[in-house]
Design an enzyme around this catalytic site. Sequence first.
Site, PDB file in Angstrom:
ATOM      1  CD  GLU A  36      -2.479   1.803   0.379  1.00 38.11           C
ATOM      2  OE1 GLU A  36      -3.264   1.045  -0.222  1.00 38.11           O
ATOM      3  OE2 GLU A  36      -2.327   2.998   0.066  1.00 38.11           O
ATOM      4  CE  LYS A  39      -3.100   8.461   6.712  1.00 37.23           C
ATOM      5  NZ  LYS A  39      -4.055   9.465   7.221  1.00 37.23           N
ATOM      6  N   GLY A  41      -6.908   0.868   3.719  1.00 37.45           N
ATOM      7  CA  GLY A  41      -8.295   1.368   3.751  1.00 37.45           C
ATOM      8  C   GLY A  41      -8.623   2.173   2.507  1.00 37.45           C
ATOM      9  CB  THR A  43     -10.600   5.896  -2.397  1.00 35.75           C
ATOM     10  OG1 THR A  43      -9.434   6.055  -3.191  1.00 35.75           O
ATOM     11  CG2 THR A  43     -11.573   7.016  -2.696  1.00 35.75           C
ATOM     12  CE  LYS A  53     -21.589   8.628   2.022  1.00 33.64           C
ATOM     13  NZ  LYS A  53     -20.883   8.387   0.759  1.00 33.64           N
ATOM     14  N   GLY A 117       4.356  -0.022  -5.128  1.00 33.08           N
ATOM     15  CA  GLY A 117       4.700  -1.264  -5.796  1.00 33.08           C
ATOM     16  C   GLY A 117       4.564  -1.144  -7.314  1.00 33.08           C
ATOM     17  CB  ALA A 313     -16.358   0.490  -1.003  1.00 29.86           C
ATOM     18  CG  HIS A 438     -46.868  -2.457  11.549  1.00 30.71           C
ATOM     19  ND1 HIS A 438     -46.978  -1.601  10.470  1.00 30.71           N
ATOM     20  CD2 HIS A 438     -47.659  -1.936  12.537  1.00 30.71           C
ATOM     21  CE1 HIS A 438     -47.827  -0.622  10.784  1.00 30.71           C
ATOM     22  NE2 HIS A 438     -48.241  -0.805  12.034  1.00 30.71           N
TER      23      HIS A 438
END
Length: 459
Positions: A36, A39, A41, A43, A53, A117, A313, A438
Site C-alpha cells: 500500500e 494508508k 483502507g 479511498t 457519510k 509497488g 467499495a 410493523h
Amino acid sequence: MADSAEFDVAVLGGGTGGYTAAIRAAQLGKRTVVIEVAKLGGTCLHIGCIPTKALLESSGLYHKLHDRGREYGIVATDVAFDYARIAARRDGVVNQLWKGVQGLMRKNRIEVVLGCGVLQGGGRIQVDDRAIQARAIIVATGSSPRSLPGVELDGRRVINSDHATMAGELPGSIAIIGAGAVGVEFATFYRQMGATVTLIEALDRLVPLEDEEVSKALLQSFVRDGIDCRVAARVGGARAGKRDVTVSLEDGEIRADQLLVAVGRGPNSQGIGLGAAGVAVDERGFVEVDEWMRTSAEGVWAIGDLVGGYQLAHAAAHEGVVAAEDVAGRRVSPMEQELVTRCTYSTPEIASVGLTEAQASEAGREVKVGRFPFVANGRAVIHGETQGFAKIVADARTGQLLGAHVVGVQATELIGEPALARLFQGDPWEVGRNIHPHPTLSEAIGEAALAVDGQALNI
Ligand code: NAD
C-alpha cells in the site's frame, strides 16, 4: 541491500477491495502480503465513503434541528455548528475504522508493506528497494477523480471530492458539476449546512444511471430543498478569481465561492507496470478481466475501481473475494454486476439493484412494475420523511424479479432484501409473502413487491 520475500499472494493496493482480497486469501491458507502506497483502507476509508457519510451524519442532524425541529416538537434555539468539530468527528470515525483494518491484517497474519509497488512481470513486484515474489498477484490500485477540459483544479476555488471531503471550512455558495453519486451527496451536504448550491448535470436528469422515476423524485426533493438544479447543461469552462469562481454555461454564468468537479473517476492504471506484466487495459485504461477477475496475464488478477463496472467499495470487496477464491482454486460463484447494490447517501437516499424499468424493456422483457410510496408507510410518516417510493421491476412472463429501486429515507438499508431475493432467484410474490415487521420502512418493499400483481394492501 535489496531485500526479497516470497508469498503465495501479493495484493497491490490496500483499499477496501485489496484488503478484503487479502483476508479471504489468508483465510484460505495463503501466505499473503498487501502493498500500500498511502494508508490501508484506501479511498473508501480515508477520502470517500466513510468520511463523507460522517459529514452527512452531522449535516443531517444539524438540518433536522435547525430547520425542522419544530415539526417534531423540539424547541431548540440558537442551533449552530462548529465545523472544526464536525471535521474532528469525521477524522475520529475514520481513525477508529482504520485501526480496525490494521487489526484485521494482524489477526489474519497478513504482511503489510508500505510503499509504491510496481509490477515487473514473472510474479515480481518491486516496492522501493524491496522485491516481492508471489505465485499470484491481485491488483487493486483503485481510481482517482477526473476533471474536465477547461476546468483547472487548484484545490481552493476549484476542487474535487478529495478536497471537499477533507476541507477544514465550508463555502457560503458552491457550484457542483456532475449529478452522479458524488455530486448529489455533496449537494445534500452543503445545502443542509445552509450553503447556496447549484448542481449542473450534462445529461437530462439527475443520477442518470438510476431508474427515471428515481431521478424525477430526487429532482423534486432537491428543488423543494432549494438546490438550483440545471440539467442538460453544457459547461464551457471555469475561471477562478481571488474571491470566487465563475462557471460558464451555454445560457449564462454561475458565480460561487467554490466549484466542485464531480464528473467521475478514472482508473489508477498508470505507472504500476501493467505493460511489463502483460496486463491488457481497455481504451479508457481500465484493466480487462473475466468474471473470475483474471486479467490477460497468467497469475495476475485485478479488482475494484481499476476494472470499471460499478465503482463501489462493496463491489470491490466482493470482487476481492471472488479473485482470492479463484487464486486458491476454491471458486464459489463468479462476479455478477447485476447483483451489485448501488447506494447513494443523498437526502432522499437512493438505492437500487438489477435492471431499471427502461433497461428491462430494452432487453426485450415484457415488464410489470409494482410501486409503493413512503407516504403510505407508517414508519416513514413517524420519521417525518414521506418523500419517495419503492419500486419493483419484474418479468411479466416468468414472474422473475429483475430490479428494485428505492428513493427515500434509509433506502440504502432497504435494498438488501430485494438484492437477496435476486441472489436466491426469488420472485416478487415471495418478497411480498415475507412477514415484514410493523411499523418499519421495510414494509414498503413488501408492499411494492405485492403491487407487482396488484395485491398491495395499504394503498
Ligand atoms: P459518476 O460517473 O457517477 O457521475 C458523474 C456525473 O457527471 C454523470 O451524471 C455525468 O453525466 C456528469 N458529467 C460528466 N461530464 C459532465 C460535464 N461536462 N458537465 C456536467 N456534468 C457532467 O461519477 P461521480 O459522481 O464522480 O462518482 C465517481 C464514482 O464513485 C462513481 O462510480 C460512483 O458510483 C462512485 N461513488 C459512489 C458513492 C456511493 O456509492 N454512495 C459515492 C460517491 C462516489
